[in-house]
Design an enzyme around this catalytic site. Structure first.
Site, PDB file in Angstrom:
ATOM      1  N   LYS A 188       2.300  -3.124   6.490  1.00 15.97           N
ATOM      2  CA  LYS A 188       2.798  -3.252   5.298  1.00 15.97           C
ATOM      3  C   LYS A 188       4.426  -3.266   5.055  1.00 15.97           C
ATOM      4  CE  LYS A 188      -1.019  -4.130   3.367  1.00 15.97           C
ATOM      5  NZ  LYS A 188      -1.722  -5.437   2.925  1.00 15.97           N
TER       6      LYS A 188
ATOM      7  N   TYR B 147      -1.781  -0.038  10.264  1.00 17.55           N
ATOM      8  CA  TYR B 147      -1.920  -0.562   8.876  1.00 17.55           C
ATOM      9  C   TYR B 147      -0.549  -0.481   8.027  1.00 17.55           C
ATOM     10  CZ  TYR B 147      -3.248  -0.995   4.173  1.00 17.55           C
ATOM     11  OH  TYR B 147      -3.686  -1.476   2.940  1.00 17.55           O
TER      12      TYR B 147
ATOM     13  N   SER C 294       0.763  -1.247   0.002  1.00 18.19           N
ATOM     14  CA  SER C 294       0.046  -0.048   0.040  1.00 18.19           C
ATOM     15  C   SER C 294       0.747   1.236   0.015  1.00 18.19           C
ATOM     16  CB  SER C 294      -0.790  -0.068   1.389  1.00 18.19           C
ATOM     17  OG  SER C 294      -1.354   1.260   1.475  1.00 18.19           O
TER      18      SER C 294
END
Length: 324
Positions: free
Chosen positions: A145, A141, A117
């Protein structure tokens, strides 16, 4: 190739499954269906299990493997939720991926394509954002990643697992043939939220901040059609299969649209009024996020086919209008 797609019943994963099938690959899907939908992969073997369940992963490899490659989409994806529940996000996104990578090392899987992402970048220093930009995630989040991306080169050195990490910006749209599309509960992505207002399922679109340092005061984002993302995943697999080097690639259109511009395009496509309600800025939202996708276009030979915002919105509108 014999390909395992984790999270393959979800939004981007189900489109990637279609792209793999159309290219002639054998596909198996692993999904816990917490946010995925079995009808999105009705013609593909589906193992309903959590990626953190080692026993389920082992059984799947024995029954359907060995797998030549894995496309890994399974994970938690809501930025706001990750701030409230960082333990959940690190457990699923990092520990779950660790279990998967351990299994792949034992069973000799050769290629790994990771759904990453633009959240790995955080607040951008330069726009458009190149892959060499510093990684400073602004949420758990994004940090998960980045953590997985940090693991992958070590797996390649130790076990020979070659990999591609695809950092995509704002996935949007739906399969042009109406086979699958975007369904989240709750829905937080801008375009489907706006279309829900057009359909009368919401009263208004909340615009988070109108005083950003942009042309019209609203945030600017880079939208990329989900079918183009799916094609990029297939091309990444072919890149690895043809001896291409491991690495990270941005996936975006290379162009930004403001929230106000997106709403206006949705009004034009739907022909319906879409009320707006102004709201305060959300903490952690960058003003502008736009990709530099040159590396993917050059090395993966990725050429998006649905790059106009009107096309992206129209495919999403057709999907949502059909009652999904």
């Amino acid at each position: 190739m014999n390909v395992l797609v984790t999270g393959g019943a979800g939004y981007v994963g189900s489109h990637a499954v279609l792209a793999l099938l159309e290219a002639g690959h054998d596909v198996t899907v692993l999904d816990d269906l917490s946010s995925g939908h079995p009808e999105a992969v009705r013609d593909v073997p589906l193992a309903v299990a959590d990626v953190t369940d080692r026993g389920a992963l082992e059984r799947l490899v024995r029954e359907r493997g060995p797998f030549d490659a894995v496309m890994h989409f399974a994970g938690k994806i809501q930025v706001g939720e990750s701030v409230r529940k960082p333990d959940l996000y690190f457990h699923v996104n990092v520990v779950g991926t660790l279990h998967l990578l351990e299994l792949l090392a034992r069973h000799g899987t050769r290629w790994f394509v990771f759904s990453s992402s633009a959240a790995v970048y955080g607040e951008p220093e330069t726009v458009p954002i190149p892959e060499e930009h510093p990684l400073r995630p602004a949420s758990p989040y994004g940090e998960t990643k980045r953590a997985v991306e940090a693991m992958l080169p070590w797996w390649e050195e130790a076990y020979g697992l070659r990999w591609v990490s695809l950092r995509y910006f704002n996935a949007a749209g739906a399969d042009p043939r109406g086979r699958t599309g975007e369904r989240h509960d709750p829905e937080t992505h801008l375009i489907p939220v706006v279309l829900q207002v057009a359909l009368g399922r919401r009263d208004a679109v909340e615009v988070y901040g109108t005083d950003w340092p942009t042309a019209d005061g609203t945030c600017v984002r880079d939208f990329v059609h989900v079918s183009d993302l799916a094609t990029a995943h297939r091309l990444a697999l072919e890149h690895l299969g043809n001896g291409g080097a491991s690495g990270c690639f941005n996936l975006g259109g290379g162009q930004g649209w403001s929230v106000r511009q997106v709403i206006e395009v949705c009004r034009q496509v739907t022909g319906r009024p879409i009320p707006v309600r102004e709201a305060p800025r959300r903490p952690g939202d960058p003003a502008v996020l736009v990709a530099d996708p040159a590396r993917a276009r050059r090395q993966l030979r990725w050429q998006p086919q649905f790059s106009s915002l009107e096309t992206i919105v129209r495919t999403a509108w057709d999907w949502h209008k059909a009652g999904y």
